[in-house]
Motif scaffolding. Structure first.
Motif, PDB file in Angstrom:
ATOM      1  N   LEU A 265       3.531  -1.566   8.268  1.00 42.16           N
ATOM      2  CA  LEU A 265       3.121  -2.881   7.940  1.00 42.16           C
ATOM      3  C   LEU A 265       4.127  -3.580   7.050  1.00 42.16           C
ATOM      4  O   LEU A 265       4.533  -4.598   7.200  1.00 42.16           O
ATOM      5  CB  LEU A 265       1.827  -2.818   7.238  1.00 42.16           C
ATOM      6  CG  LEU A 265       0.263  -3.046   7.888  1.00 42.16           C
ATOM      7  CD1 LEU A 265      -0.618  -3.056   7.179  1.00 42.16           C
ATOM      8  CD2 LEU A 265       0.958  -4.341   8.877  1.00 42.16           C
TER       9      LEU A 265
ATOM     10  N   ALA B 131      -0.029 -11.178   9.611  1.00 41.16           N
ATOM     11  CA  ALA B 131      -1.035 -10.538   9.023  1.00 41.16           C
ATOM     12  C   ALA B 131      -2.426 -10.957   9.612  1.00 41.16           C
ATOM     13  O   ALA B 131      -3.370 -10.346  10.026  1.00 41.16           O
ATOM     14  CB  ALA B 131      -1.373 -10.639   7.671  1.00 41.16           C
TER      15      ALA B 131
ATOM     16  N   TYR C  74      -4.951  -8.903  11.964  1.00 45.70           N
ATOM     17  CA  TYR C  74      -6.305  -8.847  11.715  1.00 45.70           C
ATOM     18  C   TYR C  74      -7.127  -9.400  12.733  1.00 45.70           C
ATOM     19  O   TYR C  74      -8.218  -8.521  12.964  1.00 45.70           O
ATOM     20  CB  TYR C  74      -6.594  -9.906  10.329  1.00 45.70           C
ATOM     21  CG  TYR C  74      -7.814  -9.951   9.699  1.00 45.70           C
ATOM     22  CD1 TYR C  74      -8.135  -8.831   9.081  1.00 45.70           C
ATOM     23  CD2 TYR C  74      -8.956 -10.832  10.076  1.00 45.70           C
ATOM     24  CE1 TYR C  74      -9.453  -8.385   8.512  1.00 45.70           C
ATOM     25  CE2 TYR C  74     -10.288 -10.727   9.453  1.00 45.70           C
ATOM     26  CZ  TYR C  74     -10.607  -9.732   8.721  1.00 45.70           C
ATOM     27  OH  TYR C  74     -11.861  -9.446   8.445  1.00 45.70           O
TER      28      TYR C  74
ATOM     29  N   GLU D 247      -9.557  -2.037   9.017  1.00 50.17           N
ATOM     30  CA  GLU D 247     -10.480  -3.119   8.630  1.00 50.17           C
ATOM     31  C   GLU D 247     -10.396  -2.953   7.179  1.00 50.17           C
ATOM     32  O   GLU D 247     -10.157  -3.928   6.155  1.00 50.17           O
ATOM     33  CB  GLU D 247     -11.839  -3.389   9.173  1.00 50.17           C
ATOM     34  CG  GLU D 247     -11.833  -4.366  10.271  1.00 50.17           C
ATOM     35  CD  GLU D 247     -13.095  -4.866  10.736  1.00 50.17           C
ATOM     36  OE1 GLU D 247     -13.779  -5.422   9.737  1.00 50.17           O
ATOM     37  OE2 GLU D 247     -13.554  -4.548  11.727  1.00 50.17           O
TER      38      GLU D 247
ATOM     39  N   LEU E   2      -7.037  -3.911   5.874  1.00 51.31           N
ATOM     40  CA  LEU E   2      -6.652  -5.363   5.682  1.00 51.31           C
ATOM     41  C   LEU E   2      -7.717  -6.391   4.795  1.00 51.31           C
ATOM     42  O   LEU E   2      -7.963  -7.170   5.397  1.00 51.31           O
ATOM     43  CB  LEU E   2      -6.631  -5.717   7.220  1.00 51.31           C
ATOM     44  CG  LEU E   2      -5.513  -5.375   8.082  1.00 51.31           C
ATOM     45  CD1 LEU E   2      -5.713  -5.834   9.419  1.00 51.31           C
ATOM     46  CD2 LEU E   2      -4.082  -5.726   7.619  1.00 51.31           C
TER      47      LEU E   2
ATOM     48  N   THR F 228      -6.282  -6.234  -0.672  1.00 54.46           N
ATOM     49  CA  THR F 228      -5.305  -5.461  -0.349  1.00 54.46           C
ATOM     50  C   THR F 228      -4.064  -6.433  -0.028  1.00 54.46           C
ATOM     51  O   THR F 228      -2.655  -6.168  -0.298  1.00 54.46           O
ATOM     52  CB  THR F 228      -5.411  -4.418   0.826  1.00 54.46           C
ATOM     53  OG1 THR F 228      -6.641  -3.810   0.507  1.00 54.46           O
ATOM     54  CG2 THR F 228      -4.390  -3.506   0.996  1.00 54.46           C
ATOM     55  N   ILE F 229      -4.603  -7.230   1.035  1.00 55.09           N
ATOM     56  CA  ILE F 229      -3.355  -8.323   1.511  1.00 55.09           C
ATOM     57  C   ILE F 229      -2.856  -9.130   0.113  1.00 55.09           C
ATOM     58  O   ILE F 229      -1.793  -9.292   0.277  1.00 55.09           O
ATOM     59  CB  ILE F 229      -4.074  -9.166   2.641  1.00 55.09           C
ATOM     60  CG1 ILE F 229      -4.407  -8.487   3.815  1.00 55.09           C
ATOM     61  CG2 ILE F 229      -3.228 -10.487   2.846  1.00 55.09           C
ATOM     62  CD1 ILE F 229      -3.393  -7.807   4.702  1.00 55.09           C
TER      63      ILE F 229
ATOM     64  N   ILE G 191      -1.957   0.308   0.392  1.00 55.67           N
ATOM     65  CA  ILE G 191      -2.548   0.564   1.436  1.00 55.67           C
ATOM     66  C   ILE G 191      -3.444   1.644   1.535  1.00 55.67           C
ATOM     67  O   ILE G 191      -4.501   1.893   1.988  1.00 55.67           O
ATOM     68  CB  ILE G 191      -1.857   0.515   2.945  1.00 55.67           C
ATOM     69  CG1 ILE G 191      -1.258  -1.057   3.069  1.00 55.67           C
ATOM     70  CG2 ILE G 191      -2.611   0.898   4.116  1.00 55.67           C
ATOM     71  CD1 ILE G 191      -0.403  -1.044   4.190  1.00 55.67           C
TER      72      ILE G 191
END
Lengths: 399, 262
Positions: free
Chosen positions: A190, A252, A256, A275, A278, A282-283, A359
């Motif tokens: 990521l 992102a 998603y 999930e 994401l 966190t994002i 993450i």
């Protein structure tokens, strides 16, 4: 009436959004890359694997003594088409030319070795293919079953329980949460992708807004306007930063959406864990780190772009820089590299490591603060350097 | 009004430039402009005449506060351009022959951008825009992207962009260079209009006919120095043509250099 910096920003944004090349790099590629990669590759791999898995394997068995019973055993295994042969020498070539999927050779002396309770040699001839080596694994599995049968017979002849060969019953318990496990997997990918999109999304606008303007002959008009150099830089700078961040955000979003849609073949538990990774919090945390990094990228890209005499020269100067961006991002994948007080100060590497920890849900707040502060300082330094760069006559009028 | 005195400017020389200048060149900088002094008055057209490389563009860029002189003073409509370059630029319109438009913006957006940068209030913009677009015939293609316009159309849009903020001083740097006759005529008409409106007009050129057609005052520039300056009739008082006078001044200057005529 707006501030000249805002006027420059609005104009550059409008101009940028009308540039097809920028739109491709900033919107289309990041938005579609993950869905195409994840769904497309997953489906392709699954279809290829299923094809190879379901295929009847043509296997030749060359038994020197003709007493092993291996050919008969394999013939009873589902998905095997077994042919017996005496011509051992021809087998490697037949496998190489794919006339056969594999060949099993039972050399002379097999029966004597078994009788003496020594390991009896059986040779497997196969060709490593790009089909995940499924053919080899299927033949090996079948041979493993044959070996197990021989072992059971040998133990029975000795009057031993088959369990005697398993002195330890090892039970393993993985205490890492699925999020942590995924953090290690996704955590490498990521940040690498987001950092790369931050950079590539900002690259074309940066080239267009400085070297492009120089080449087109519009820079002189802009410099003769009442906007100060700092205001011009800030306006352009904001657009380049915005495009970099937008590119990463869209990547992102693409990821998603593709996860939400569900990817065939990926276990629901893994999808649920993705999930969870994401999650908006966190994002948000990840983008808090990407923002100052984007500002720094924008500064570096604008400076190099302004230095170049033309659009073409800017591309040739900036493109190799991608390696400089990729290497620290990839260093984070090396075993043993962890977020510490030292690595938190190394640009790009710190974002990669921090993102991995975020993450995995194992990020230490002091380290995250250190990463953010060092990136913010770097971004501020970038803005100041860029503003000074735009004030240098030898750079601005370098032709 | 433009007042410049003792303008001097050197540029550092890159390694590549040093190679191009040959073994005879020593030092780390070349002097582009030295001690340039002249004054342009409102309602008059002042021409800077000189061959390519004479230093005209450097002088004009310093006046437009794009370059900072090593020495000297510049006053634009009463504003010290070195102390307050932003205020000086607000009073100035600048047009060059190599000026291009933003191709992805419409004609109107190009002009609007210049007006917004100059902080022109909306009612003033509307009034100026309507007058300029009507006079130059831009209304017909105001909504088209600049990339789709002909060279002549683009030049008219560039003119509108240069004067949309109604500057007191207009500077033209070889503005007709490379243009076809129609586009060049539009520029020449703009120069005349600016003079009629009482603006201070400074233009640089190496085309003699433009000087005789437009200039009230003239400065001949060669190798970064002003060889002669004054009202055009006074400079040509001996009945000489502009070409003869120009060649005489340049030859005399070259002969006076160490090593004789170049």
């Amino acid at each position: 009436m707006s501030s000249p910096a805002l006027v420059v920003f609005k104009k550059e944004l409008r101009d940028t959004l009308r540039d097809r090349r920028t739109l491709m790099a900033m919107i289309v590629v990041p938005l579609l890359l993950f869905p195409v990669l994840m769904i497309g590759m997953a489906r392709f791999s699954q279809s290829r694997a299923a094809e190879v898995q379901g295929k009847v394997l043509h296997v030749a068995v060359a038994d020197a003594d003709g007493r092993s019973g291996l050919a008969a055993f394999l013939s009873q295994e589902p998905g095997f088409d077994v042919a017996e042969t005496r011509d051992m020498l021809a087998l490697p070539e037949q496998v190489r030319s794919e006339a056969l999927d594999a060949a099993v050779i039972v050399p002379a002396g097999y029966a004597q070795a078994l009788a003496a309770r020594r390991p009896a040699t059986v040779q497997l001839v196969h060709k490593t293919s790009d089909d995940f080596d499924i053919k080899r694994r299927r033949v090996e599995d079948a041979l493993g079953e044959f070996e197990q049968r021989l072992l059971d017979e040998r133990l029975a002849a000795l009057g031993l329980d088959p369990a005697v060969t398993d002195p330890i019953a090892l039970e393993t318990t993985d205490v890492a949460s699925s999020r942590e496990v995924l953090g290690k997997l996704l955590g490498g990918l990521l940040p690498y992708m987001f950092i790369l999109f931050c950079f590539t999304g900002a690259m074309y606008p940066a080239i267009d807004l400085a070297a492009g303007e120089k080449e087109r002959g519009t820079l002189e008009t802009l410099l003769s306007s009442p906007a100060s150099r700092l205001q011009i830089v800030l306006g352009k700078f904001a657009v380049v930063t915005l495009t970099g961040i937008t590119s990463a955000v869209l990547a992102a979003v693409g990821m998603y959406v593709s996860v939400r849609q569900g990817i065939e073949g990926v276990p629901p538990a893994v999808l649920a864990a993705i999930e969870q990774v994401l999650a908006p919090s966190t994002i948000a945390l990840m983008f808090a780190l990407l923002l100052p990094l984007s500002v720094f990228f924008a500064a570096a890209l604008l400076m190099l772009s302004l230095y170049a005499r033309s659009y073409k020269e800017a591309i040739s100067v900036i493109s190799p820089l991608m390696i400089v961006v990729i290497v620290p991002a990839m260093l984070a994948l090396a075993p043993g590299v962890r977020l510490s007080a030292v690595t938190a100060l190394i640009p790009i590497l710190n974002v990669s490591l921090a993102t991995r920890e975020i993450i995995a849900g194992t990020a230490a707040p002091p380290h995250l603060v250190l990463v953010f502060v060092s990136l913010a300082a770097l971004a501020a330094l970038g803005v100041v350097a860029c503003a000074r760069w735009f004030s240098r006559e030898d750079i601005v009028f370098r032709t | 009004m433009i007042d410049v005195s003792d303008l001097t400017k050197s540029f550092p020389v890159s390694r590549q430039q040093r190679r191009e200048l040959g073994p005879g060149f020593s030092g780390n900088a070349v002097q582009a402009v030295a001690g340039v002094t002249f004054a342009c008055r409102p309602g008059r057209v002042f021409a800077l005449l000189g061959p390519n490389g004479a230093g005209k563009t450097t002088v004009l860029r310093m006046i437009a506060a794009m370059l900072r002189p090593d020495r000297g003073r510049i006053s634009i409509a009463g504003v010290d351009a070195l102390a307050d370059p932003v205020a000086a630029r607000r009073r100035l319109g600048f047009l060059t022959g190599s000026t291009r438009l933003y191709e992805r913006l419409t004609a109107e957006e190009n002009v609007r951008y210049a007006a917004d940068l100059c902080g022109v209030p909306e009612p003033d913009y509307r009034r100026r825009r309507d007058a300029l677009f009507a006079a130059l015939g831009i209304d017909a293609y105001a909504g088209r992207r600049a990339g789709q316009l002909s060279t002549g159309m683009k030049q008219k849009v560039a003119i509108a962009r240069t004067v949309i903020h109604d500057p007191e001083v207009v500077v033209f740097d070889e503005a007709t260079s490379g243009l076809d006759i129609i586009a060049a005529r539009a520029i020449i008409q703009l120069v005349k209009d600016c003079r009629a409106q009482g603006k201070t007009v400074l233009f640089s050129t190496h085309i003699m006919s433009e000087v005789t057609m437009l200039a009230d005052d003239l400065a001949v520039v060669h190798r970064g120095r002003v060889l002669a300056a004054g009202p055009l009739p006074e400079l040509l008082a001996g009945g000489r043509s502009i070409e003869d006078e120009f060649v005489r001044l340049v030859d005399a200057a070259d002969a006076a250099r160490p090593g004789g005529a170049a």
